[in-house]
Design a protein around this motif. Sequence first.
Motif, PDB file in Angstrom:
ATOM      1  N   LEU A 144      12.801  -5.535   6.199  1.00  0.00           N
ATOM      2  CA  LEU A 144      13.802  -4.741   5.493  1.00  0.00           C
ATOM      3  C   LEU A 144      13.185  -3.916   4.364  1.00  0.00           C
ATOM      4  O   LEU A 144      13.620  -2.791   4.099  1.00  0.00           O
ATOM      5  N   GLU A 145      12.175  -4.477   3.684  1.00  0.00           N
ATOM      6  CA  GLU A 145      11.540  -3.731   2.598  1.00  0.00           C
ATOM      7  C   GLU A 145      10.921  -2.441   3.125  1.00  0.00           C
ATOM      8  O   GLU A 145      11.059  -1.370   2.517  1.00  0.00           O
ATOM      9  N   ALA A 146      10.228  -2.550   4.268  1.00  0.00           N
ATOM     10  CA  ALA A 146       9.592  -1.365   4.838  1.00  0.00           C
ATOM     11  C   ALA A 146      10.632  -0.341   5.278  1.00  0.00           C
ATOM     12  O   ALA A 146      10.469   0.870   5.054  1.00  0.00           O
ATOM     13  N   MET A 147      11.720  -0.789   5.880  1.00  0.00           N
ATOM     14  CA  MET A 147      12.747   0.138   6.352  1.00  0.00           C
ATOM     15  C   MET A 147      13.436   0.842   5.185  1.00  0.00           C
ATOM     16  O   MET A 147      13.659   2.060   5.224  1.00  0.00           O
ATOM     17  N   TYR A 148      13.763   0.084   4.135  1.00  0.00           N
ATOM     18  CA  TYR A 148      14.425   0.689   2.974  1.00  0.00           C
ATOM     19  C   TYR A 148      13.513   1.726   2.315  1.00  0.00           C
ATOM     20  O   TYR A 148      13.941   2.842   1.993  1.00  0.00           O
ATOM     21  N   ASN A 149      12.237   1.352   2.119  1.00  0.00           N
ATOM     22  CA  ASN A 149      11.305   2.281   1.490  1.00  0.00           C
ATOM     23  C   ASN A 149      11.022   3.484   2.384  1.00  0.00           C
ATOM     24  O   ASN A 149      10.753   4.590   1.887  1.00  0.00           O
ATOM     25  N   LEU A 150      11.080   3.291   3.708  1.00  0.00           N
ATOM     26  CA  LEU A 150      10.915   4.423   4.616  1.00  0.00           C
ATOM     27  C   LEU A 150      12.044   5.437   4.417  1.00  0.00           C
ATOM     28  O   LEU A 150      11.824   6.655   4.432  1.00  0.00           O
ATOM     29  N   GLY A 151      13.258   4.931   4.214  1.00  0.00           N
ATOM     30  CA  GLY A 151      14.368   5.829   3.926  1.00  0.00           C
ATOM     31  C   GLY A 151      14.165   6.591   2.628  1.00  0.00           C
ATOM     32  O   GLY A 151      14.437   7.801   2.548  1.00  0.00           O
ATOM     33  N   LEU A 152      13.652   5.913   1.588  1.00  0.00           N
ATOM     34  CA  LEU A 152      13.389   6.591   0.316  1.00  0.00           C
ATOM     35  C   LEU A 152      12.310   7.654   0.460  1.00  0.00           C
ATOM     36  O   LEU A 152      12.409   8.743  -0.131  1.00  0.00           O
ATOM     37  N   ALA A 153      11.266   7.340   1.256  1.00  0.00           N
ATOM     38  CA  ALA A 153      10.196   8.312   1.456  1.00  0.00           C
ATOM     39  C   ALA A 153      10.715   9.546   2.189  1.00  0.00           C
ATOM     40  O   ALA A 153      10.393  10.690   1.820  1.00  0.00           O
ATOM     41  N   ASN A 154      11.512   9.353   3.215  1.00  0.00           N
ATOM     42  CA  ASN A 154      12.086  10.498   3.925  1.00  0.00           C
ATOM     43  C   ASN A 154      13.009  11.310   3.014  1.00  0.00           C
ATOM     44  O   ASN A 154      13.041  12.543   3.079  1.00  0.00           O
ATOM     45  N   LYS A 155      13.738  10.621   2.169  1.00  0.00           N
ATOM     46  CA  LYS A 155      14.619  11.317   1.226  1.00  0.00           C
ATOM     47  C   LYS A 155      13.811  12.152   0.240  1.00  0.00           C
ATOM     48  O   LYS A 155      14.186  13.286  -0.088  1.00  0.00           O
ATOM     49  N   SER A 156      12.701  11.604  -0.231  1.00  0.00           N
ATOM     50  CA  SER A 156      11.853  12.335  -1.171  1.00  0.00           C
ATOM     51  C   SER A 156      11.184  13.525  -0.500  1.00  0.00           C
ATOM     52  O   SER A 156      10.918  14.542  -1.146  1.00  0.00           O
ATOM     53  N   LEU A 157      10.888  13.416   0.799  1.00  0.00           N
ATOM     54  CA  LEU A 157      10.276  14.526   1.530  1.00  0.00           C
ATOM     55  C   LEU A 157      11.286  15.580   1.966  1.00  0.00           C
ATOM     56  O   LEU A 157      10.903  16.606   2.533  1.00  0.00           O
ATOM     57  N   SER A 159       0.836  -1.206   0.000  1.00  0.00           N
ATOM     58  CA  SER A 159       0.000   0.000   0.000  1.00  0.00           C
ATOM     59  C   SER A 159       0.868   1.253   0.000  1.00  0.00           C
ATOM     60  O   SER A 159       0.566   2.242  -0.682  1.00  0.00           O
ATOM     61  N   GLY A 160       1.945   1.231   0.773  1.00  0.00           N
ATOM     62  CA  GLY A 160       2.859   2.369   0.772  1.00  0.00           C
ATOM     63  C   GLY A 160       3.509   2.593  -0.577  1.00  0.00           C
ATOM     64  O   GLY A 160       3.721   3.740  -0.994  1.00  0.00           O
ATOM     65  N   ASN A 161       3.821   1.498  -1.292  1.00  0.00           N
ATOM     66  CA  ASN A 161       4.411   1.636  -2.633  1.00  0.00           C
ATOM     67  C   ASN A 161       3.450   2.333  -3.594  1.00  0.00           C
ATOM     68  O   ASN A 161       3.872   3.144  -4.430  1.00  0.00           O
ATOM     69  N   CYS A 162       2.182   2.005  -3.474  1.00  0.00           N
ATOM     70  CA  CYS A 162       1.192   2.661  -4.336  1.00  0.00           C
ATOM     71  C   CYS A 162       1.139   4.162  -4.047  1.00  0.00           C
ATOM     72  O   CYS A 162       1.072   4.982  -4.974  1.00  0.00           O
ATOM     73  N   SER A 163       1.173   4.538  -2.780  1.00  0.00           N
ATOM     74  CA  SER A 163       1.185   5.960  -2.427  1.00  0.00           C
ATOM     75  C   SER A 163       2.469   6.628  -2.907  1.00  0.00           C
ATOM     76  O   SER A 163       2.452   7.785  -3.340  1.00  0.00           O
ATOM     77  N   PHE A 164       3.581   5.920  -2.851  1.00  0.00           N
ATOM     78  CA  PHE A 164       4.855   6.476  -3.309  1.00  0.00           C
ATOM     79  C   PHE A 164       4.809   6.761  -4.807  1.00  0.00           C
ATOM     80  O   PHE A 164       5.301   7.805  -5.259  1.00  0.00           O
ATOM     81  N   VAL A 165       4.218   5.845  -5.577  1.00  0.00           N
ATOM     82  CA  VAL A 165       4.135   6.040  -7.023  1.00  0.00           C
ATOM     83  C   VAL A 165       3.244   7.242  -7.344  1.00  0.00           C
ATOM     84  O   VAL A 165       3.501   7.984  -8.290  1.00  0.00           O
ATOM     85  N   ARG A 166       2.201   7.446  -6.527  1.00  0.00           N
ATOM     86  CA  ARG A 166       1.332   8.608  -6.718  1.00  0.00           C
ATOM     87  C   ARG A 166       1.965   9.890  -6.175  1.00  0.00           C
ATOM     88  O   ARG A 166       1.322  10.949  -6.161  1.00  0.00           O
ATOM     89  N   GLU A 167       3.213   9.785  -5.704  1.00  0.00           N
ATOM     90  CA  GLU A 167       3.973  10.903  -5.155  1.00  0.00           C
ATOM     91  C   GLU A 167       3.336  11.463  -3.896  1.00  0.00           C
ATOM     92  O   GLU A 167       3.557  12.628  -3.530  1.00  0.00           O
ATOM     93  N   ASP A 168       2.541  10.646  -3.218  1.00  0.00           N
ATOM     94  CA  ASP A 168       2.027  11.028  -1.903  1.00  0.00           C
ATOM     95  C   ASP A 168       3.011  10.469  -0.873  1.00  0.00           C
ATOM     96  O   ASP A 168       2.768   9.462  -0.193  1.00  0.00           O
ATOM     97  N   PHE A 169       4.155  11.144  -0.768  1.00  0.00           N
ATOM     98  CA  PHE A 169       5.246  10.611   0.049  1.00  0.00           C
ATOM     99  C   PHE A 169       4.921  10.602   1.540  1.00  0.00           C
ATOM    100  O   PHE A 169       5.415   9.746   2.268  1.00  0.00           O
ATOM    101  N   GLU A 170       4.090  11.541   1.980  1.00  0.00           N
ATOM    102  CA  GLU A 170       3.733  11.576   3.403  1.00  0.00           C
ATOM    103  C   GLU A 170       2.935  10.338   3.806  1.00  0.00           C
ATOM    104  O   GLU A 170       3.225   9.692   4.823  1.00  0.00           O
ATOM    105  N   GLU A 171       1.946   9.985   2.997  1.00  0.00           N
ATOM    106  CA  GLU A 171       1.156   8.780   3.287  1.00  0.00           C
ATOM    107  C   GLU A 171       2.016   7.527   3.156  1.00  0.00           C
ATOM    108  O   GLU A 171       1.888   6.579   3.964  1.00  0.00           O
TER     109      GLU A 171
END
Length: 772
Positions: A493-506, A465-477
């Motif tokens: 590990l997938e969640a932690m890695y993607n959390l780092g990407l989301a923080n980087k994008s924000l 679900s977080g990946n879908c929000s990331f693709v929609r550029e809703d990085f906060e969600e």
Amino acid sequence: MYGGSGNNQQEDDLYTGYDNQENDFNAPSIEDELQAQSMGTFAKPVLPANGRLGTAMNAVTATRGGEDGARPLTSVRAAGYSSQVRGKLDPLKAVAGQVAFTSVLKKPEQTFEQQCRNDEREVHKALEESAAMSAKGDYSLALERAKEAAKLERNLSKKREEQSSGDQINMDLTFSVCLNLGQEYHNNKLYSDALNVYSSLAKNKQFSHSGTVRLKMGNTYFEQGKFPNAIKMYRMSLDQIPTTSKFMKFKILRNIGLSFIRMGQYQDAVQALDSVVESIPDPVAAFNLLICMHALGDYERIQTAFLKLLGIKGKMDFQEEEEGEDGGIEIALADDGLKKEFRRRKNELHKYILTAARLIAPKVVPGKEIEGYDWVVSHLTSHGFMELASQMDMAKALEFLSQKDFKSAVSCLKGFEKKQEELKASAATNLSFLYFLESDVKNAEKYGKMATDVDRYNALALVNSGNCSFVREDFEEARNMYAEAVNVEADCLEAMYNLGLANKSLGNIQEAYDVFKKVNSMIPESTDVMYQIGDILYIMGRHEEAVKWFEALNTAVPNDPGVLIALGSLHCTLGDEAKALHFYLESHRIYPASMNVISWIGAFYAKSEMYEKAVPYFELATNIKPLEVKWKLMVASCYRRIGAFPLALRKYKEIHKESPDNVECLRYLVHLCNELGSREEVMGYAKKLKKLEKEGGAKASQHQDSVAAHSSPPRQSPLAYNRNPEAFMGDHHQQRPSTSQGRSGGNTPSKLAPQDDDDWGNEELGDDLLPM
């Protein structure tokens, strides 16, 4: 008076005579007797059997040496006798004014046998403590207690031998202590010490359990990897174990089969394990028999071995009583030891069956993987393993996915929508992942929400679900989803890695750095995490640290052009252009089609006035992107700078032929023709240039404003070319070009002739491609 059936008159005379002599002895009353008994001081007087009191008193006087030496009769009062009642009778308490005498009993000394029994209790205590610590996994303390028990037992045996009672030594206790000591040596991986203890036990003829000792020795050799010695010990143990221990014999035979498997002798292992499976319900032996069949490639017998593994369920009683009206009792006893053991064995059997099913399903029907899955599922269903059959259906869908048959995988997973919730959630998670791979974000979100609705604590579903929000550029969600997944499963590990990407994008660079550092501590060999850390350090301006991370990344993945160009950009930022050129050239050698590498190297040589070396790179850029005029202009400019005016003129003419509306090309044509003395061509090109300038003046002005607005692009990641190759160049590419003028043959340059800075500073070329 004492009651009785004798002569009452005689007794009356007896007691009357007693009172008449000095009146010192009076017969105690019943109250006095009871009182004296309660005080522990009463002793019944011994009266003569026959005769009068005088006769008795004469006898006493004679023994004392006459009347002068006789003990006063009043001395009996010290024992508590009295002719008068001095207080109220209280059987439980002492009479007031009297002193109670208590006898102090001395503890008798222990005999030798009692001391030995006490010593045996100490040995048992130490032995039991060692076993308890070993069961908890504290092997070091268990070994200490085992050594203490052995020491106490030796002292006890020595004590008995010194007292010539060696036949009273408890041989069973001695055997238990030594066997436990050997086992603790084994648990602490002190194999040589363990074998020494076991050998001494096996050689001692007084012990009748040599078969158990040989078994322990075989286990020690097995763990050491000395499988021939282990098989030898197992066979000796098999001969020495009594025939009544049938189950133990088959366990030893199973160990022999496992040893043959470790040696790669699968056929011998099959012979040993087959007899075990036929005799007792042993899931370990059945599973390893199937492994041997798989290793031998005997797919016909592998089906038989799998069916034998499934048939173990009927031989093992796993059925728990169903709750009836008195279900409260069953709930109360739900966690008793027996039911826990049943559950453990059941889970163990299911684990072996599921592992075996996944192993043989793609190969049980040669050349037909899907039919193999169907065969396994049908037999699991017929034997009552419905849950395992559903899991194999899930594995079948994953097999479709591995074969790139997404349509079949989706249809197979959709069949789980009407099954139990756990399988439904798993299927929805996989469907969300499949649709996400196919860029169908809408369906991916739909099935991701379905999975989280069934199980909110499904970390993988939250990641999807977080990946879908990331693709929609809703990085906060997306960040919130990833953070929730990490809270549910801390090691996802997938969640932690993607959390780092989301923080980087924000733009939360520090938070992203902290997350990636944590992930790196968990999986230090991950090159993706190493890149992200280096990239973030570059963005933070910590270039020296970024260089270290990218150098480590280059060691992990040598000859990666992206890593090399990142190192080149970093060294150029640090001012070390020699190293930067080295890494750019290495990147170009590995991947010659990278436009940003080509442009940097060409611009570097042009800035260094090595135009001959710059020409091949600009020509390569022209071949890669023939529709972009700027690269052809760069080639023509290099020719002009080295004095090859005919080549430059021919190149400009080719550019004008392909792009007749290019104002810059016309300016250089006018300039070169004027220098070469071609007046007719100068007039023709000048006329076209004026016309284009007049028609496109306003447009050119707008274009110049646009170029000025973009003359200082923001800093980008050193590997930004992976996302947008044309947008990548470092700060070191953004200086203005040189202002040195071109050659004019000694004549005053025409107002139409471009200056040299216009040659490199043309807005068509872009500042990021030009040298100083």
